[in-house]
Design an enzyme around this catalytic site. Structure first.
Site, PDB file in Angstrom:
ATOM      1  N   GLN A 176       0.846  -1.201   0.000  1.00 12.31           N
ATOM      2  CA  GLN A 176       0.000   0.000   0.000  1.00 12.31           C
ATOM      3  C   GLN A 176       0.881   1.250   0.000  1.00 12.31           C
ATOM      4  O   GLN A 176       2.074   1.179   0.306  1.00 12.31           O
ATOM      5  CB  GLN A 176      -0.905   0.009   1.239  1.00 12.31           C
ATOM      6  CG  GLN A 176      -0.156  -0.162   2.553  1.00 12.31           C
ATOM      7  CD  GLN A 176      -1.001  -0.818   3.647  1.00 12.31           C
ATOM      8  OE1 GLN A 176      -2.231  -0.759   3.653  1.00 12.31           O
ATOM      9  NE2 GLN A 176      -0.324  -1.483   4.591  1.00 12.31           N
ATOM     10  N   ASP A 199      -6.861  -5.668  14.584  1.00 16.49           N
ATOM     11  CA  ASP A 199      -6.741  -4.228  14.385  1.00 16.49           C
ATOM     12  C   ASP A 199      -6.440  -3.972  12.912  1.00 16.49           C
ATOM     13  O   ASP A 199      -5.296  -3.724  12.509  1.00 16.49           O
ATOM     14  CB  ASP A 199      -5.602  -3.706  15.276  1.00 16.49           C
ATOM     15  CG  ASP A 199      -5.334  -2.240  15.034  1.00 16.49           C
ATOM     16  OD1 ASP A 199      -4.248  -1.768  15.452  1.00 16.49           O
ATOM     17  OD2 ASP A 199      -6.177  -1.564  14.411  1.00 16.49           O
ATOM     18  N   SER A 200      -7.472  -4.048  12.107  1.00 19.15           N
ATOM     19  CA  SER A 200      -7.260  -4.044  10.652  1.00 19.15           C
ATOM     20  C   SER A 200      -7.547  -2.673  10.047  1.00 19.15           C
ATOM     21  O   SER A 200      -8.163  -1.806  10.694  1.00 19.15           O
ATOM     22  CB  SER A 200      -8.219  -5.057  10.012  1.00 19.15           C
ATOM     23  OG  SER A 200      -9.549  -4.565  10.141  1.00 19.15           O
ATOM     24  N   ASP A 216      -9.411  -1.204   6.361  1.00 11.76           N
ATOM     25  CA  ASP A 216     -10.783  -1.440   5.913  1.00 11.76           C
ATOM     26  C   ASP A 216     -10.848  -2.538   4.862  1.00 11.76           C
ATOM     27  O   ASP A 216      -9.815  -2.945   4.337  1.00 11.76           O
ATOM     28  CB  ASP A 216     -11.360  -0.112   5.395  1.00 11.76           C
ATOM     29  CG  ASP A 216     -11.389   0.917   6.516  1.00 11.76           C
ATOM     30  OD1 ASP A 216     -10.769   1.983   6.350  1.00 11.76           O
ATOM     31  OD2 ASP A 216     -11.960   0.613   7.567  1.00 11.76           O
ATOM     32  N   GLU A 231       1.646  -8.667  11.523  1.00 13.35           N
ATOM     33  CA  GLU A 231       1.388  -7.478  10.686  1.00 13.35           C
ATOM     34  C   GLU A 231       1.937  -7.763   9.285  1.00 13.35           C
ATOM     35  O   GLU A 231       3.078  -8.198   9.151  1.00 13.35           O
ATOM     36  CB  GLU A 231       2.088  -6.258  11.296  1.00 13.35           C
ATOM     37  CG  GLU A 231       2.246  -5.063  10.367  1.00 13.35           C
ATOM     38  CD  GLU A 231       0.933  -4.491   9.819  1.00 13.35           C
ATOM     39  OE1 GLU A 231       0.040  -4.182  10.633  1.00 13.35           O
ATOM     40  OE2 GLU A 231       0.812  -4.401   8.573  1.00 13.35           O
ATOM     41  N   ASP A 273       1.219  -0.414  13.911  1.00  9.87           N
ATOM     42  CA  ASP A 273       1.716   0.846  14.472  1.00  9.87           C
ATOM     43  C   ASP A 273       2.144   0.664  15.929  1.00  9.87           C
ATOM     44  O   ASP A 273       2.846   1.508  16.476  1.00  9.87           O
ATOM     45  CB  ASP A 273       0.632   1.938  14.362  1.00  9.87           C
ATOM     46  CG  ASP A 273      -0.693   1.466  14.942  1.00  9.87           C
ATOM     47  OD1 ASP A 273      -1.620   1.185  14.165  1.00  9.87           O
ATOM     48  OD2 ASP A 273      -0.794   1.347  16.178  1.00  9.87           O
TER      49      ASP A 273
HETATM   50  N1  LIG Z   1      -4.078   0.937  15.022  1.00 11.64           N
HETATM   51  C1  LIG Z   1      -4.862   1.819  14.193  1.00 11.64           C
HETATM   52  C2  LIG Z   1      -5.331   1.100  12.967  1.00 11.64           C
HETATM   53  C3  LIG Z   1      -6.576   1.750  12.415  1.00 11.64           C
HETATM   54  N2  LIG Z   1      -7.538   0.822  11.974  1.00 11.64           N
HETATM   55  C4  LIG Z   1      -8.474   1.293  10.982  1.00 11.64           C
HETATM   56  C5  LIG Z   1      -7.921   2.379  10.102  1.00 11.64           C
HETATM   57  C6  LIG Z   1      -8.920   2.772   9.037  1.00 11.64           C
HETATM   58  C7  LIG Z   1     -10.207   3.255   9.654  1.00 11.64           C
HETATM   59  N3  LIG Z   1     -11.135   3.631   8.628  1.00 11.64           N
HETATM   60  C8  LIG Z   1     -12.448   4.003   9.091  1.00 11.64           C
HETATM   61  C9  LIG Z   1     -13.455   3.724   8.008  1.00 11.64           C
HETATM   62  C10 LIG Z   1     -14.850   4.092   8.414  1.00 11.64           C
HETATM   63  N4  LIG Z   1     -15.349   3.222   9.439  1.00 11.64           N
HETATM   64  C11 LIG Z   1     -10.781   2.184  10.574  1.00 11.64           C
HETATM   65  C12 LIG Z   1      -9.764   1.771  11.624  1.00 11.64           C
END
Ligand SMILES: NCCCN[C@H]1CC[C@H](NCCCN)CC1
Length: 288
Positions: free
Chosen positions: A32, A157-158, A160, A107, A87
């Site tokens: 990415q 902890d993904s 989208d 990860e 992270d």
């Molecule tokens: N440790 C932080 C990782 C963050 N995870 C995701 C990052 C993208 C985020 N988009 C939100 C899309 C709308 N729900 C969701 C949490």
């Protein structure tokens, strides 16, 4: 200087914007586009493929809730697996739990780890805990190789469902998580926004209800810099010792643990409140 707008087909017709002071990093990893910029009012910001992952100002809301909602719902979590989370913020929160003996993290993108260590030291501090083992690879493959009943808790902890994390929202993955959990073990996954993705959430809840024979609940928190200003979590437990997600059995004192860095967001009241849903969401995904 100028503005960063989070434009995405995942949230058509809207785009949260942050004022940019300076772009600090920009590169393409094997998976990415990775970018870091200094914002005017939210600290440094991590962006993957144009989607905000975290900002220094509000990351606490997400990292603390995705971690303590599951870990405070079971007594004495010992073995924890984090899928994603490169992270290091979830690791930082898991390490507050003194009962935890082993933390595995898988990860897929090493660049996220390296960039976090360079630009977000207060987030990447999670990697410093001696209980942590970092695996760089695909979480789907990692879980297939995990012996049955290995973990007390899994935290997904993904990013989208469009991009590298797509498979982490599909049924086979949830089945492999259930297999990796001990009886009465718990999983917490990043589960999108009820304002933006109710249909995705309905599918996830339906899959989880088939796969996790303990309890299945949806919880949420506010994150100003995520689209719609909130993000949800799926909290599921496997068959076995019952888990009541709505009432923490393993309370974490917001002042204890690493008193040098007390909790900024999570506490036992907001733990319980997180499971309260607006009526449109209760009808669509509420637990019976
Ligand atoms: N440790 C932080 C990782 C963050 N995870 C995701 C990052 C993208 C985020 N988009 C939100 C899309 C709308 N729900 C969701 C949490």
């Amino acid at each position: 200087p100028g503005w960063f707008s989070e434009i995405s087909p995942m949230w058509p017709g809207e785009a949260h914007s942050l004022k940019v002071e300076k772009i600090l990093f920009q590169a393409k990893s094997d998976y990415q586009n990775v970018m870091v910029f200094q914002s005017s009012t939210y600290g440094k910001v991590l962006v993957l493929d144009g989607v905000i992952q975290l900002t220094e100002r509000d990351e606490c809301a997400y990292q603390e809730m995705i971690t303590h909602l599951p870990l405070c719902s079971i007594p004495n979590p010992k073995k924890v697996l984090v899928i994603g989370g490169g992270d290091g913020g979830v690791l930082r929160e898991v390490s507050r739990h003194s009962s935890v003996e082993k933390i595995d993290i898988c990860e897929i993108d090493k660049m996220v780890v390296d960039v976090s260590k360079q630009f977000f030291p207060d987030v990447a501090i999670g990697f410093d805990d001696p209980r942590v083992t970092l695996h760089i690879g695909d979480g789907v493959a990692f879980l297939k190789a995990v012996p049955e009943g290995t973990y007390d808790a899994v935290i997904v902890d993904s990013s989208d469902p469009i991009g590298p994390a797509q498979e982490l929202f599909e049924k086979p993955f949830f089945e492999s998580v259930a297999k990796a959990l001990r009886p009465g073990g718990v999983v917490c996954t990043q589960a999108e926004s009820i304002w933006l993705h109710m249909h995705i959430i309905e599918d996830i809840v339906a899959n989880c209800r088939q796969i996790f024979k303990g309890s299945v609940n949806y919880a949420w928190t506010t994150v100003p810099t995520y689209p719609s200003g909130m993000i949800g979590f799926m909290l599921c437990s496997t068959e076995g010792p019952s888990v009541d997600f709505k009432h923490p059995v393993n309370p974490i004192d917001e002042n204890s643990q690493q008193s040098t860095r007390p909790l900024k967001f999570y506490n036992s009241e907001i733990h319980t409140a997180a499971f309260c849903l607006p009526s449109f969401a209760k009808r669509a995904i509420g637990s019976k």
